[in-house]
Design a protein around this motif. Structure first.
Motif, PDB file in Angstrom:
ATOM      1  N   VAL A 376       0.833  -1.205   0.000  1.00  0.00           N
ATOM      2  CA  VAL A 376       0.000   0.000   0.000  1.00  0.00           C
ATOM      3  C   VAL A 376       0.866   1.252   0.000  1.00  0.00           C
ATOM      4  CG1 VAL A 376      -1.610   1.356   1.411  1.00  0.00           C
ATOM      5  CG2 VAL A 376      -2.019  -1.075   1.032  1.00  0.00           C
ATOM      6  N   GLY A 377       2.048   1.169   0.617  1.00  0.00           N
ATOM      7  CA  GLY A 377       2.940   2.328   0.644  1.00  0.00           C
ATOM      8  C   GLY A 377       3.506   2.650   2.018  1.00  0.00           C
ATOM      9  N   PHE A 378       3.217   1.823   3.011  1.00  0.00           N
ATOM     10  CA  PHE A 378       3.712   2.066   4.366  1.00  0.00           C
ATOM     11  C   PHE A 378       5.103   1.471   4.556  1.00  0.00           C
ATOM     12  CE2 PHE A 378      -0.921   2.228   5.129  1.00  0.00           C
ATOM     13  CZ  PHE A 378      -1.010   3.414   5.847  1.00  0.00           C
ATOM     14  N   GLU A 379       5.887   2.126   5.373  1.00  0.00           N
ATOM     15  CA  GLU A 379       7.087   1.509   5.932  1.00  0.00           C
ATOM     16  C   GLU A 379       6.625   0.764   7.190  1.00  0.00           C
ATOM     17  OE1 GLU A 379      11.243   2.769   8.166  1.00  0.00           O
ATOM     18  OE2 GLU A 379      10.211   4.233   6.895  1.00  0.00           O
ATOM     19  N   VAL A 380       6.715  -0.561   7.165  1.00  0.00           N
ATOM     20  CA  VAL A 380       6.092  -1.376   8.204  1.00  0.00           C
ATOM     21  C   VAL A 380       7.119  -1.801   9.249  1.00  0.00           C
ATOM     22  CG1 VAL A 380       4.730  -3.443   8.696  1.00  0.00           C
ATOM     23  CG2 VAL A 380       4.416  -2.226   6.529  1.00  0.00           C
ATOM     24  N   VAL A 381       6.750  -1.620  10.524  1.00  0.00           N
ATOM     25  CA  VAL A 381       7.529  -2.132  11.648  1.00  0.00           C
ATOM     26  C   VAL A 381       6.723  -3.272  12.260  1.00  0.00           C
ATOM     27  CG1 VAL A 381       8.585  -1.614  13.863  1.00  0.00           C
ATOM     28  CG2 VAL A 381       8.494   0.153  12.082  1.00  0.00           C
ATOM     29  N   ALA A 382       7.214  -4.501  12.119  1.00  0.00           N
ATOM     30  CA  ALA A 382       6.540  -5.660  12.700  1.00  0.00           C
ATOM     31  C   ALA A 382       7.048  -5.829  14.131  1.00  0.00           C
ATOM     32  CB  ALA A 382       6.835  -6.908  11.882  1.00  0.00           C
ATOM     33  N   ALA A 383       6.126  -5.728  15.105  1.00  0.00           N
ATOM     34  CA  ALA A 383       6.519  -5.709  16.515  1.00  0.00           C
ATOM     35  C   ALA A 383       5.913  -6.898  17.254  1.00  0.00           C
ATOM     36  CB  ALA A 383       6.081  -4.408  17.160  1.00  0.00           C
ATOM     37  N   GLY A 384       6.701  -7.950  17.375  1.00  0.00           N
ATOM     38  CA  GLY A 384       6.298  -9.093  18.176  1.00  0.00           C
ATOM     39  C   GLY A 384       6.593  -8.843  19.646  1.00  0.00           C
ATOM     40  N   PRO A 385       6.253  -9.811  20.512  1.00  0.00           N
ATOM     41  CA  PRO A 385       6.459  -9.633  21.964  1.00  0.00           C
ATOM     42  C   PRO A 385       7.892  -9.301  22.333  1.00  0.00           C
ATOM     43  CG  PRO A 385       5.080 -11.545  21.537  1.00  0.00           C
ATOM     44  CD  PRO A 385       5.574 -11.078  20.199  1.00  0.00           C
ATOM     45  N   GLU A 386       8.857  -9.824  21.582  1.00  0.00           N
ATOM     46  CA  GLU A 386      10.261  -9.568  21.904  1.00  0.00           C
ATOM     47  C   GLU A 386      10.621  -8.101  21.683  1.00  0.00           C
ATOM     48  OE1 GLU A 386       9.741 -10.418  17.655  1.00  0.00           O
ATOM     49  OE2 GLU A 386       9.103 -11.461  19.484  1.00  0.00           O
ATOM     50  N   VAL A 387       9.922  -7.423  20.768  1.00  0.00           N
ATOM     51  CA  VAL A 387      10.169  -6.001  20.498  1.00  0.00           C
ATOM     52  C   VAL A 387       9.457  -5.133  21.529  1.00  0.00           C
ATOM     53  CG1 VAL A 387       9.829  -4.129  18.831  1.00  0.00           C
ATOM     54  CG2 VAL A 387      10.484  -6.419  18.041  1.00  0.00           C
ATOM     55  N   VAL A 388       8.234  -5.515  21.860  1.00  0.00           N
ATOM     56  CA  VAL A 388       7.398  -4.716  22.769  1.00  0.00           C
ATOM     57  C   VAL A 388       7.928  -4.760  24.201  1.00  0.00           C
ATOM     58  CG1 VAL A 388       5.063  -4.532  23.734  1.00  0.00           C
ATOM     59  CG2 VAL A 388       5.380  -5.061  21.312  1.00  0.00           C
ATOM     60  N   ARG A 389       8.692  -5.801  24.524  1.00  0.00           N
ATOM     61  CA  ARG A 389       9.112  -6.015  25.913  1.00  0.00           C
ATOM     62  C   ARG A 389       9.899  -4.840  26.482  1.00  0.00           C
ATOM     63  NH1 ARG A 389      11.136 -10.744  25.055  1.00  0.00           N
ATOM     64  NH2 ARG A 389       9.127 -11.783  25.383  1.00  0.00           N
ATOM     65  N   ASP A 390      10.770  -4.231  25.692  1.00  0.00           N
ATOM     66  CA  ASP A 390      11.534  -3.060  26.132  1.00  0.00           C
ATOM     67  C   ASP A 390      10.657  -1.825  25.938  1.00  0.00           C
ATOM     68  OD1 ASP A 390      13.255  -0.931  26.542  1.00  0.00           O
ATOM     69  OD2 ASP A 390      14.950  -1.888  25.539  1.00  0.00           O
ATOM     70  N   LEU A 391       9.933  -1.444  26.982  1.00  0.00           N
ATOM     71  CA  LEU A 391       8.905  -0.413  26.835  1.00  0.00           C
ATOM     72  C   LEU A 391       9.493   0.939  26.451  1.00  0.00           C
ATOM     73  CD1 LEU A 391       5.885   0.131  27.019  1.00  0.00           C
ATOM     74  CD2 LEU A 391       6.205   0.716  29.429  1.00  0.00           C
ATOM     75  N   GLY A 392      10.614   1.316  27.051  1.00  0.00           N
ATOM     76  CA  GLY A 392      11.207   2.612  26.743  1.00  0.00           C
ATOM     77  C   GLY A 392      11.592   2.722  25.277  1.00  0.00           C
ATOM     78  N   LYS A 393      12.199   1.664  24.746  1.00  0.00           N
ATOM     79  CA  LYS A 393      12.602   1.663  23.343  1.00  0.00           C
ATOM     80  C   LYS A 393      11.395   1.581  22.425  1.00  0.00           C
ATOM     81  CE  LYS A 393      15.807  -0.649  20.160  1.00  0.00           C
ATOM     82  NZ  LYS A 393      16.800  -1.739  20.016  1.00  0.00           N
ATOM     83  N   PHE A 394      10.396   0.753  22.809  1.00  0.00           N
ATOM     84  CA  PHE A 394       9.224   0.601  21.953  1.00  0.00           C
ATOM     85  C   PHE A 394       8.388   1.877  21.931  1.00  0.00           C
ATOM     86  CE2 PHE A 394       4.925  -1.228  20.974  1.00  0.00           C
ATOM     87  CZ  PHE A 394       5.225  -1.562  19.658  1.00  0.00           C
ATOM     88  N   ALA A 395       8.377   2.622  23.027  1.00  0.00           N
ATOM     89  CA  ALA A 395       7.656   3.901  23.044  1.00  0.00           C
ATOM     90  C   ALA A 395       8.214   4.833  21.972  1.00  0.00           C
ATOM     91  CB  ALA A 395       7.768   4.546  24.426  1.00  0.00           C
ATOM     92  N   GLU A 396       9.533   4.855  21.809  1.00  0.00           N
ATOM     93  CA  GLU A 396      10.153   5.680  20.764  1.00  0.00           C
ATOM     94  C   GLU A 396       9.772   5.179  19.378  1.00  0.00           C
ATOM     95  OE1 GLU A 396      14.332   5.745  21.451  1.00  0.00           O
ATOM     96  OE2 GLU A 396      14.169   6.791  23.377  1.00  0.00           O
ATOM     97  N   THR A 397       9.714   3.836  19.234  1.00  0.00           N
ATOM     98  CA  THR A 397       9.332   3.261  17.941  1.00  0.00           C
ATOM     99  C   THR A 397       7.923   3.685  17.561  1.00  0.00           C
ATOM    100  OG1 THR A 397      10.780   1.341  18.255  1.00  0.00           O
ATOM    101  CG2 THR A 397       8.960   1.106  16.689  1.00  0.00           C
ATOM    102  N   VAL A 398       6.978   3.539  18.488  1.00  0.00           N
ATOM    103  CA  VAL A 398       5.581   3.907  18.214  1.00  0.00           C
ATOM    104  C   VAL A 398       5.476   5.393  17.901  1.00  0.00           C
ATOM    105  CG1 VAL A 398       3.244   4.036  19.164  1.00  0.00           C
ATOM    106  CG2 VAL A 398       4.659   2.015  19.607  1.00  0.00           C
ATOM    107  N   ASN A 399       6.204   6.213  18.648  1.00  0.00           N
ATOM    108  CA  ASN A 399       6.147   7.653  18.430  1.00  0.00           C
ATOM    109  C   ASN A 399       6.690   8.052  17.062  1.00  0.00           C
ATOM    110  OD1 ASN A 399       7.811  10.546  19.134  1.00  0.00           O
ATOM    111  ND2 ASN A 399       5.652  10.414  19.705  1.00  0.00           N
ATOM    112  N   SER A 400       7.548   7.221  16.486  1.00  0.00           N
ATOM    113  CA  SER A 400       8.090   7.508  15.150  1.00  0.00           C
ATOM    114  C   SER A 400       7.130   7.110  14.042  1.00  0.00           C
ATOM    115  CB  SER A 400       9.424   6.770  14.961  1.00  0.00           C
ATOM    116  OG  SER A 400       9.209   5.374  14.793  1.00  0.00           O
ATOM    117  N   CYS A 401       6.008   6.466  14.411  1.00  0.00           N
ATOM    118  CA  CYS A 401       5.054   5.957  13.425  1.00  0.00           C
ATOM    119  C   CYS A 401       3.813   6.840  13.335  1.00  0.00           C
ATOM    120  CB  CYS A 401       4.648   4.524  13.771  1.00  0.00           C
ATOM    121  SG  CYS A 401       6.014   3.335  13.633  1.00  0.00           S
ATOM    122  N   ASP A 402       3.092   6.675  12.239  1.00  0.00           N
ATOM    123  CA  ASP A 402       1.860   7.415  12.006  1.00  0.00           C
ATOM    124  C   ASP A 402       0.619   6.577  12.298  1.00  0.00           C
ATOM    125  OD1 ASP A 402       3.150   9.832  10.514  1.00  0.00           O
ATOM    126  OD2 ASP A 402       3.941   8.061   9.500  1.00  0.00           O
TER     127      ASP A 402
END
Length: 522
Positions: A376-402
């Motif tokens: 469709v045109g998105f840059e996709v970040v696939a976030a499984g449990p191993e990615v979500v576990r580090d909340l501080g880092k994942f918060a930055e990831t989500v904030n970088s997304c639309d």
């Protein structure tokens, strides 16, 4: 005659001077009394919803000016201000070396339990509360559907291991007659099994300062809030809904200068959410269950103020708090850079984070769904449990997304990290789950300044079709499963199914969201 006139004038002058002197002598005690009365005036009671809650009458203590602004307490200034304002009640000033040692200790341990290392704003004492008012006040709200809560001020003593709060010489009548009340400080009181996991705290009042209440071993000049990290706080939805937002509602007004005291103290939980907790209180959290001290405070709350799932009702708070304000705190806590979603620039791609599940409500065709979003045109970040576990880092990831995409479940709570005007796409599982999905993760979206989209699966997209025949009530009358109780609903429609999305139909929803991010739609 002139001499007599001068004597008469002198007598009149002496009479006027003497009267002024006498008046000054008479006024001096009144001035002292006025100062003392001002210093020891009881705090103002205001009505919040159905409760009478104690707070300082001075509105200037509320931080931020504009409620939605980013909240950034200045810790060093607060500690300095505290010491300057409250040195008269400190029996032995704390040395700079001790202050530095305590600060280093606090930084080293993070916002974890405190059974010893203390900061310069408190004192050790073998006596009663220093300069406490002679009459304390207590007010409780036991009528809320979500939570029980008591607010108290004056001579408040917290005995940790006994899980008892003493309100000495309480004068309010808004309480039972037997002098005690018990509260489980967790805002899910309609769920009996959940509340049984939360340690009970007893509040006692009108105890005399002698044998009726234990003597203070530590005295503070800041208020306290007693809460619990028990219950369902293990996942992010309940952590935010049941603990962090209620703490924000209850303690925000103190601008970080408040002691948090936790029952069912969970070190890992506190470490995980330390960023948000650090902007609610600048001090380490006290482990009530393991605490041998008798800690004395000028005021306290037992229980926290909760209004709804993943949200704040400004009318109930009485303080004008909003989820936009809460998200301002979250942005500050995690140092999130993006405040707004902006239209797509020429040559750039909007970012989409897809929160992926593993044990239930998982996408069996996960790779195809991710590929469809990319097409469709998105840059996709696939976030499984191993990615979500580090909340501080994942918060930055989500904030970088639309855009944030996920199947109905706790992972959607990460919407709190999205920039304003971001989009939440909830995938609703089979089983007439539209209303529960909307209540938990649809309704909270708009008050956060976000946009909402929904994809509801059909009977062809659930793995339940491989378990039950098509004439089973799971397909013909899903609501009848709901009526059998939450456990049955949970096991059937939440834990009992995975999803195989119709990629073509799902792509249509993604295209609509993509179009909404183009400049012509903003």
């Amino acid at each position: 005659m002139k001499k007599a006139g001068r004597n008469e004038s002198g007598k009149k002058a002496m009479s006027r001077g003497g009267g002024a002197a006498v008046a000054c002598l008479l006024l001096l005690p009144l001035l002292v009394l006025a100062v003392l009365k001002t210093d020891f005036m009881p705090q103002q009671l205001i009505h919040v919803g159905e409760a009478s809650i104690a707070q300082d009458g001075d509105e200037s203590s509320v931080p931020g000016g504009v409620e939605g602004a980013i909240w950034q307490p200045r810790q060093q200034q607060l500690v300095a201000k505290s010491k300057a304002a409250h040195d008269p009640v400190v029996e032995a000033p704390t040395s700079p070396n001790v202050v530095r040692a305590n600060r280093d200790h606090k930084i080293k341990k993070g916002f974890l339990a405190m059974n010893g290392g203390m900061d310069g704003a408190l004192i050790k004492s073998d006596g009663d509360v220093v300069a406490a008012p002679t009459r304390s006040k207590l007010s409780c709200n036991l009528s809320s559907y979500r939570t029980n809560m008591c607010a108290m001020q004056g001579d408040v003593r917290v005995h940790g291991k006994a899980a008892t709060v003493y309100v000495v010489s309480a004068s309010d009548d808004n309480r039972p007659d037997n002098g005690t009340i018990t509260i489980r400080p967790y805002p899910r009181k309609w769920e009996t099994p959940t509340m049984q996991l939360v340690r009970e705290v007893t509040i006692r009042w009108r105890a005399p300062p002698g044998p009726g209440a234990p003597r203070c071993t530590v005295t503070y000049d800041v208020p306290a809030v007693v809460f619990s990290t028990g219950g369902y706080g293990v996942n992010i939805f309940h952590a935010i809904t049941d603990i962090i937002i209620p703490l924000y509602n209850t303690a925000r007004e103190y601008d970080g200068r408040v002691r948090l005291i936790a029952t069912n103290y969970d070190r890992k939980w506190i470490a995980k959410y330390r960023h948000a907790l650090s902007l609610i209180s600048i001090y380490p959290i006290i482990d009530l269950d393991a605490d041998n001290e008798v800690r004395c405070f000028p005021s306290a709350h037992v229980g926290t103020e909760s209004h709804k799932e993943l949200g704040i009702d400004s009318a109930l708070s009485g303080k004008g708090y909003t989820m936009m304000g809460f998200r301002g705190l979250i942005r500050s806590a995690y140092s999130l850079k993006r405040e707004w979603v902006t239209p797509i620039n020429h040559g750039s791609k909007p970012r989409l984070v897809m929160v992926l599940r593993r044990n239930s409500r998982a996408l069996t065709n996960e790779a195809q769904v991710v590929a469809a979003a990319a097409e469709v045109g998105f840059e996709v970040v696939a976030a499984g449990p191993e990615v979500v576990r580090d909340l501080g880092k994942f918060a930055e990831t989500v904030n970088s997304c639309d855009v944030l995409v996920g199947v109905h479940g706790a992972g959607l709570t990460n919407m709190v990290f999205l920039p304003r005007n971001g989009t939440v796409l909830q995938i609703v599982p089979w089983g007439e789950m539209k209303w529960p999905a909307w209540t938990s993760y649809g309704e909270p979206v708009a008050p956060m300044g976000l946009r909402y989209a929904e994809y509801e699966v059909t009977a062809e997209e659930t793995t339940l079709k491989d378990v039950y025949p098509r004439n089973h009530t799971v397909f013909t009358d899903p609501v009848s499963i709901h009526k059998q109780g939450f456990n049955m609903l949970w096991e059937t429609f939440l834990n009992g199914q995975n999803l195989t999305l119709d990629v073509h139909r799902f792509t249509g929803v993604l295209q609509h969201i993509y179009q909404s991010l183009l400049p012509s739609h903003n």
